[in-house]
Design a protein around this motif. Structure first.
Motif, PDB file in Angstrom:
ATOM      1  N   MET B 355       0.838  -1.209   0.000  1.00  0.00           N
ATOM      2  CA  MET B 355       0.000   0.000   0.000  1.00  0.00           C
ATOM      3  C   MET B 355       0.871   1.257   0.000  1.00  0.00           C
ATOM      4  SD  MET B 355      -3.110  -1.131   2.539  1.00  0.00           S
ATOM      5  CE  MET B 355      -4.001   0.418   2.540  1.00  0.00           C
ATOM      6  N   ALA B 356       2.022   1.170   0.658  1.00  0.00           N
ATOM      7  CA  ALA B 356       2.943   2.309   0.620  1.00  0.00           C
ATOM      8  C   ALA B 356       3.443   2.529  -0.803  1.00  0.00           C
ATOM      9  CB  ALA B 356       4.102   2.055   1.570  1.00  0.00           C
ATOM     10  N   LEU B 357       3.684   1.409  -1.497  1.00  0.00           N
ATOM     11  CA  LEU B 357       4.115   1.503  -2.899  1.00  0.00           C
ATOM     12  C   LEU B 357       3.032   2.169  -3.748  1.00  0.00           C
ATOM     13  CD1 LEU B 357       6.327   0.615  -4.951  1.00  0.00           C
ATOM     14  CD2 LEU B 357       4.946  -1.462  -5.337  1.00  0.00           C
ATOM     15  N   ALA B 358       1.777   1.779  -3.476  1.00  0.00           N
ATOM     16  CA  ALA B 358       0.649   2.371  -4.215  1.00  0.00           C
ATOM     17  C   ALA B 358       0.610   3.883  -4.008  1.00  0.00           C
ATOM     18  CB  ALA B 358      -0.669   1.743  -3.750  1.00  0.00           C
ATOM     19  N   ALA B 359       0.937   4.315  -2.788  1.00  0.00           N
ATOM     20  CA  ALA B 359       0.893   5.740  -2.498  1.00  0.00           C
ATOM     21  C   ALA B 359       2.085   6.465  -3.118  1.00  0.00           C
ATOM     22  CB  ALA B 359       0.867   5.960  -0.988  1.00  0.00           C
ATOM     23  N   ARG B 360       3.220   5.749  -3.186  1.00  0.00           N
ATOM     24  CA  ARG B 360       4.423   6.387  -3.739  1.00  0.00           C
ATOM     25  C   ARG B 360       4.361   6.514  -5.248  1.00  0.00           C
ATOM     26  NH1 ARG B 360       7.435   3.370  -0.417  1.00  0.00           N
ATOM     27  NH2 ARG B 360       8.023   1.948  -2.110  1.00  0.00           N
ATOM     28  N   LEU B 368       0.256  15.018  -2.299  1.00  0.00           N
ATOM     29  CA  LEU B 368       1.040  14.967  -1.070  1.00  0.00           C
ATOM     30  C   LEU B 368       2.037  13.813  -1.055  1.00  0.00           C
ATOM     31  CD1 LEU B 368      -1.726  15.790   1.537  1.00  0.00           C
ATOM     32  CD2 LEU B 368       0.149  17.253   0.803  1.00  0.00           C
ATOM     33  N   SER B 369       2.083  13.030  -2.143  1.00  0.00           N
ATOM     34  CA  SER B 369       2.929  11.837  -2.142  1.00  0.00           C
ATOM     35  C   SER B 369       4.380  12.168  -1.821  1.00  0.00           C
ATOM     36  CB  SER B 369       2.862  11.146  -3.508  1.00  0.00           C
ATOM     37  OG  SER B 369       1.621  10.505  -3.626  1.00  0.00           O
ATOM     38  N   GLY B 370       4.855  13.311  -2.272  1.00  0.00           N
ATOM     39  CA  GLY B 370       6.243  13.691  -2.026  1.00  0.00           C
ATOM     40  C   GLY B 370       6.510  14.034  -0.574  1.00  0.00           C
ATOM     41  N   SER B 371       5.560  14.681   0.056  1.00  0.00           N
ATOM     42  CA  SER B 371       5.828  15.228   1.380  1.00  0.00           C
ATOM     43  C   SER B 371       5.318  14.347   2.520  1.00  0.00           C
ATOM     44  CB  SER B 371       5.196  16.612   1.509  1.00  0.00           C
ATOM     45  OG  SER B 371       3.828  16.544   1.142  1.00  0.00           O
ATOM     46  N   LEU B 372       4.276  13.584   2.268  1.00  0.00           N
ATOM     47  CA  LEU B 372       3.654  12.796   3.342  1.00  0.00           C
ATOM     48  C   LEU B 372       3.968  11.321   3.172  1.00  0.00           C
ATOM     49  CD1 LEU B 372       1.575  12.867   5.749  1.00  0.00           C
ATOM     50  CD2 LEU B 372      -0.163  12.354   4.044  1.00  0.00           C
ATOM     51  N   ASP B 373       4.412  10.700   4.243  1.00  0.00           N
ATOM     52  CA  ASP B 373       4.758   9.276   4.215  1.00  0.00           C
ATOM     53  C   ASP B 373       3.501   8.465   4.543  1.00  0.00           C
ATOM     54  OD1 ASP B 373       6.032   6.815   4.449  1.00  0.00           O
ATOM     55  OD2 ASP B 373       6.459   7.176   6.581  1.00  0.00           O
ATOM     56  N   TYR B 374       2.777   8.060   3.529  1.00  0.00           N
ATOM     57  CA  TYR B 374       1.531   7.343   3.808  1.00  0.00           C
ATOM     58  C   TYR B 374       1.388   6.119   2.922  1.00  0.00           C
ATOM     59  CZ  TYR B 374      -0.728   9.335  -0.397  1.00  0.00           C
ATOM     60  OH  TYR B 374      -1.051   9.689  -1.674  1.00  0.00           O
ATOM     61  N   PRO B 398       1.948   7.568   9.567  1.00  0.00           N
ATOM     62  CA  PRO B 398       3.037   7.224   8.636  1.00  0.00           C
ATOM     63  C   PRO B 398       3.144   5.707   8.462  1.00  0.00           C
ATOM     64  CG  PRO B 398       3.874   8.140  10.721  1.00  0.00           C
ATOM     65  CD  PRO B 398       2.401   8.046  10.849  1.00  0.00           C
ATOM     66  N   VAL B 399       3.843   5.290   7.410  1.00  0.00           N
ATOM     67  CA  VAL B 399       3.800   3.879   7.018  1.00  0.00           C
ATOM     68  C   VAL B 399       4.357   2.965   8.115  1.00  0.00           C
ATOM     69  CG1 VAL B 399       4.641   2.182   5.347  1.00  0.00           C
ATOM     70  CG2 VAL B 399       3.934   4.456   4.585  1.00  0.00           C
ATOM     71  N   ASP B 400       5.464   3.372   8.740  1.00  0.00           N
ATOM     72  CA  ASP B 400       6.125   2.442   9.666  1.00  0.00           C
ATOM     73  C   ASP B 400       5.481   2.384  11.043  1.00  0.00           C
ATOM     74  OD1 ASP B 400       7.885   1.380   7.895  1.00  0.00           O
ATOM     75  OD2 ASP B 400       9.234   3.105   8.057  1.00  0.00           O
ATOM     76  N   ALA B 421      -8.762  10.067  -2.936  1.00  0.00           N
ATOM     77  CA  ALA B 421      -7.402   9.968  -2.399  1.00  0.00           C
ATOM     78  C   ALA B 421      -6.885  11.312  -1.870  1.00  0.00           C
ATOM     79  CB  ALA B 421      -6.465   9.371  -3.443  1.00  0.00           C
ATOM     80  N   PRO B 422      -7.056  12.420  -2.605  1.00  0.00           N
ATOM     81  CA  PRO B 422      -6.558  13.695  -2.064  1.00  0.00           C
ATOM     82  C   PRO B 422      -7.216  14.060  -0.737  1.00  0.00           C
ATOM     83  CG  PRO B 422      -7.149  13.924  -4.387  1.00  0.00           C
ATOM     84  CD  PRO B 422      -7.637  12.581  -3.955  1.00  0.00           C
ATOM     85  N   VAL B 423      -8.496  13.750  -0.611  1.00  0.00           N
ATOM     86  CA  VAL B 423      -9.191  14.027   0.653  1.00  0.00           C
ATOM     87  C   VAL B 423      -8.562  13.221   1.772  1.00  0.00           C
ATOM     88  CG1 VAL B 423     -11.391  13.816   1.876  1.00  0.00           C
ATOM     89  CG2 VAL B 423     -11.368  14.588  -0.505  1.00  0.00           C
ATOM     90  N   GLY B 424      -8.351  11.933   1.511  1.00  0.00           N
ATOM     91  CA  GLY B 424      -7.760  11.061   2.521  1.00  0.00           C
ATOM     92  C   GLY B 424      -6.378  11.544   2.910  1.00  0.00           C
ATOM     93  N   ALA B 425      -5.584  11.937   1.911  1.00  0.00           N
ATOM     94  CA  ALA B 425      -4.218  12.382   2.182  1.00  0.00           C
ATOM     95  C   ALA B 425      -4.237  13.656   3.027  1.00  0.00           C
ATOM     96  CB  ALA B 425      -3.482  12.614   0.866  1.00  0.00           C
ATOM     97  N   GLU B 426      -5.110  14.587   2.684  1.00  0.00           N
ATOM     98  CA  GLU B 426      -5.207  15.839   3.449  1.00  0.00           C
ATOM     99  C   GLU B 426      -5.563  15.551   4.912  1.00  0.00           C
ATOM    100  OE1 GLU B 426      -4.613  18.906   2.891  1.00  0.00           O
ATOM    101  OE2 GLU B 426      -4.389  19.081   0.704  1.00  0.00           O
ATOM    102  N   ILE B 427      -6.462  14.608   5.101  1.00  0.00           N
ATOM    103  CA  ILE B 427      -6.883  14.291   6.474  1.00  0.00           C
ATOM    104  C   ILE B 427      -5.745  13.664   7.250  1.00  0.00           C
ATOM    105  CG2 ILE B 427      -8.390  12.762   7.815  1.00  0.00           C
ATOM    106  CD1 ILE B 427     -10.517  13.431   5.621  1.00  0.00           C
ATOM    107  N   MET B 428      -5.003  12.758   6.594  1.00  0.00           N
ATOM    108  CA  MET B 428      -3.881  12.137   7.293  1.00  0.00           C
ATOM    109  C   MET B 428      -2.839  13.192   7.629  1.00  0.00           C
ATOM    110  SD  MET B 428      -3.479   8.413   5.515  1.00  0.00           S
ATOM    111  CE  MET B 428      -3.390   8.954   3.831  1.00  0.00           C
TER     112      MET B 428
END
Lengths: 387, 436
Positions: B355-360, B368-374, B398-400, B421-428
């Motif tokens: 899932m981390a790979l999917a986000a990267r 937010l893929s560059g700045s947020l580790d999700y 964060p992933v770990d 996805a952008p909504v989810g990323a903003e919330i995280m």
């Protein structure tokens, strides 16, 4: 036992003083009212003791009367003032019962005629209030004759049942008594007197057949009253389906139950209840108001006081023989069956009959009559069954 | 005479029992015919706080009577509302007795996060649920549109007329096909049962023909030779359909283990959703494996599942009420509760990496893929009608050492990658900022 009574009495005295002080601090009450109440019962206590009687009823009655006075003051100080005169008069009535040998007056039928005459006068000349034509105004003195008439009737019934003469005669007088009351639309006392009569009759000699017959008579009477009188019908419907008539017939019953529920275990506290939504809160439904503000504990204490009164009366009556035994029982029952009818009606065990809570509710005539009855029973105790 | 006294005593006993029944056992307090019920709405009651002590609900004095006010309109779906004409809902209803006694309620919510989610869902129909994976605490629960508990009088007729159903709590009562957001669970099932490992590679021609029907990738794209992690990252329907066909009934069992089609013991209640009892055909299994078919889930269930993957396979019970304080009674504290330990732990960790790979670099990439580790997974659930698809996103960050897990659904939002996805990323992002 004497120590217990004394403790009760002192307890009520302190409670009275405390509440009096609180009320005076708030400037809400004229000081003489509780003082007079207190003095009345102290005097009666000494008088009864002096005559060799059992004064045990007095502290209990004082608690009940005092409780009623407190709640009337809380509802409307003007009501309490009128009630205070009733208490003074009631004290006199107790003496009247104590000093005159009423039960020796073997007037026979005269008692029944007196009772019927009182009722008939009311039916013709009486004034209406609260749906029943039950008031008589004699030279400015306004009272409810039925409160006295039912005591007269018990004198007659005791006499007659004991003599065991014509079986139908007491029934005839009883029926006329009830019919006049029905005509006045005042069925509560009719039910009360009828039940007391049944109990006295069963006391004389118990048999299951009799009990069955009387139960049948009660049911038939109940059903015919239900069909004949619209106000009985509405009381029955209010009992059976209050939710169906929550804005009309069932309103009072439901508000009473809501008030009881709001009381819970310890109550909302004096002055904290929502009391003005209950119709007839100062008379018929005072019990519900006490239940709301003093809670289940307060109700229990109240009912225990009544039970104590019953114990006191039964102890006295048990030592008597013959006619006086029956009359003593009849007077005792007159008070307690009334409590059952009121409380049971408010608790929705059966339809509400529109009687007041003895010794507690507002109403001078009722208070005077109740204290007179207690005085008569106390008198019976003085002689201790010497007959 | 003694018998007469006994009868009298018996009757007094009955009276006492009757009084006890009405005063102690009867249930008349909330009857609409009881005037006390209406008075209750004008009295002060205990406040409701979020996890950091910020006020969510309080009684404000207005002309000598108290009126209930709320810190954010979207709270009506969680905290509920308390109004003399419109009744009591949510936690206000659940904790009616305690609040009316003046006790205060501390919830697990984070008001700032709730407000952020509210902002992100403004104007769309959908829901967001954010959980703390390690405990199951609900950090935010927003269902859009909502009714404003502080302004019911003004807007009630509009709310009733609104075709978007603002009273419906989409987070717990909304049922949606999950789409590709079930793929992490399918992956977990295959990993846990040892059907795949990191080295397993698949060939994905873009289309899978099965008796009864055909499964194709989004846009018919062929991914060629890919690893299973890449298949998740790029959301290959073909690979997951094949996995599902291989797993058969085990697939359904794993869905249930993650709470899909199951009752969740949640304060506000939650619909069970639907997981079929059995698999009828390979094509049926394939459809279920990509989150279509008759599968139905609530956003809360998906958030719970995402949190379980984030938490190394330990499924926590989601809860809203942290603590009751005040009054004569002791403080009542809710303890986190494990629903299920999904073993082996390594399976969850494998899925987490994918899932981390999917986000990267996969479909769950966002601005937010560059700045947020999700870590995340999107879903685009076909609604079976001509209307646009429902957009889904589940993820954690964060992933770990995940602090927050989210599920986002946007009704008819189109592709999950673009809408949810952008909504989810903003919330995280906001949740991580808040916890710093």
């Amino acid at each position: 036992m004497g120590l217990l009574y004394r403790t009760w009495f002192e307890f009520t005295g302190w409670a009275a003083a405390l509440v009096l002080w609180l009320f005076i601090l708030q400037g809400q009450v004229i000081w003489w009212q509780p003082a007079a109440l207190w003095a009345v019962f102290v005097v009666l206590w000494f008088l009864t003791t002096r005559l060799g009687g059992d004064p045990g009823a007095l502290p209990l009655a004082a608690v009940l009367v005092f409780c009623g006075w407190v709640f009337l003051t809380r509802l409307d100080p003007a009501l309490a003032e009128g009630h205070s005169y009733g208490i003074l008069l009631g004290g006199a009535a107790f003496c009247f019962g104590l000093l005159v040998p009423w039960t020796r007056l073997s007037l026979g039928r005269l008692w029944a005629w007196a009772a019927l005459a009182l009722l008939a006068t009311t039916a013709v000349l009486g004034e209406s209030a609260g749906g029943a034509k039950a008031w008589l105004n004699l030279w400015g003195l306004r009272f409810q004759p039925v409160e006295l008439a039912r005591i007269f009737l018990v004198f007659y019934l005791g006499d007659e049942i004991h003599r065991g003469g014509n079986k139908w005669e007491p029934l005839l007088y009883l029926t006329s008594f009830c019919l006049i009351l029905a005509w006045q639309r005042d069925l509560g006392p009719a039910v009360l007197v009828f039940l007391v009569f049944c109990w006295m009759w069963l006391q004389l000699s118990f048999s299951w057949g009799k009990l069955l017959g009387l139960t049948a008579a009660v049911l038939v009477g109940f059903y015919s009253a239900f069909r004949l009188f619209p106000h009985v019908e509405s009381r029955v419907l209010a009992w059976l389906k209050p939710w169906h008539y929550l804005d009309s017939k069932g309103y009072q019953v439901l508000q009473g139950l809501f008030a009881l529920r709001a009381g819970g275990v310890v109550g909302q506290g004096l002055g904290e209840g929502l009391v003005h939504v209950i119709p007839q809160g100062h008379t018929d439904y005072l019990f519900a108001i006490i239940g709301e503000e003093f809670g289940f504990l307060g109700i229990s204490a109240l009912l225990l006081c009544y039970l104590g009164l019953a114990f006191w009366a039964v102890r006295i009556v048990d030592r008597l023989e013959g006619r006086e035994r029956l009359i003593g029982l009849g007077l005792t029952l007159l008070l307690h069956v009334q409590v059952f009818l009121v409380v049971g009606g408010i608790l929705r065990l059966f339809p509400f009959t529109g009687l007041t809570l003895p010794l507690v509710s507002f109403g001078s005539t009722s208070l005077v009559a109740q204290l007179w009855m207690l005085g008569i029973i106390a008198r019976l105790g003085c002689r201790g069954g010497e007959e | 005479m003694r018998k007469s006294f006994l009868v009298l005593a018996l009757i007094y006993g009955m009276m006492l029992a009757g009084a006890a029944y009405w005063q102690l056992y009867s249930d008349l307090d909330e009857s609409p015919a009881n005037p006390r019920y209406y008075l209750m709405f004008r009295q002060e009651r205990g406040p409701i706080f979020d996890g950091c002590g910020r006020t969510l609900a309080f009684s404000a004095a207005e002309d000598g009577v108290y009126v209930r006010c709320y810190a954010a309109p979207s709270l009506s779906h969680v905290v509920g509302y308390f109004h003399e004409r419109y009744g009591i809902t949510g936690l206000e209803r659940l904790y009616q007795e305690e609040l009316s006694q003046g006790r205060s309620l501390f919830t697990t919510l984070d008001l700032e996060l709730q407000k952020r989610a509210e902002e992100l869902l403004q104007g769309v129909n959908g829901a967001v649920v954010a959980l703390r994976p390690a405990t199951g605490e609900v950090l935010a629960l927003v269902s859009s549109p909502w009714v404003d508990g502080s302004a019911l009088d003004e807007n009630w007729p509009d709310y009733l007329a609104d075709v978007r159903s603002p009273f419906l709590n989409r987070a717990t009562q909304g049922l949606y096909p999950p789409g590709s957001t079930v793929k992490p669970i399918v992956y977990w099932a295959a990993a846990a049962l040892g059907r795949v490992d990191d080295e397993t590679s698949w060939s994905d021609p873009g289309v899978l023909n099965l008796p009864g029907g055909m499964i194709s990738n989004a846009g018919g794209r062929a991914h060629g030779q890919i690893s299973i992690a890449e298949a998740l990252a790029y959301s290959s329907n073909v690979v997951f359909a094949e996995l599902a066909v291989d797993l058969e009934e085990q697939l359904l069992k794993c869905f249930r283990l993650f709470g899909l089609g199951q009752q969740i013991d949640f304060e506000l209640g939650n619909l069970e959703g639907f997981v079929p009892a059995g698999i009828a055909s390979p094509y049926h299994a394939a459809q279920l494996g990509i989150g279509q078919g008759e599968l139905l889930v609530t956003p809360l269930q998906m958030a719970q599942a995402a949190a379980a993957l984030a938490n190394g396979g330990i499924l926590m019970r989601p809860y809203l009420v942290k603590e009751l304080r005040g009054g004569l009674r002791l403080r009542q504290i809710t303890r986190p509760q494990v629903v299920q330990e999904l073993l082996p732990k390594s399976a969850a960790n494998t899925v987490r990496k994918a899932m981390a790979l999917a986000a990267r670099e996969g479909t769950a990439q966002t601005h937010l893929s560059g700045s947020l580790d999700y870590a995340g997974k999107t879903g685009t659930a076909q609604t079976g009608r001509s209307a646009a698809d429902h957009a889904w996103f589940i993820g954690f960050a964060p992933v770990d050492a995940p602090q927050v897990a989210v599920a986002v659904v946007i009704e008819h939002g189109g592709a999950g990658a673009a809408a949810a996805a952008p909504v989810g990323a903003e919330i995280m992002l906001k949740a991580l900022q808040m916890s710093e």
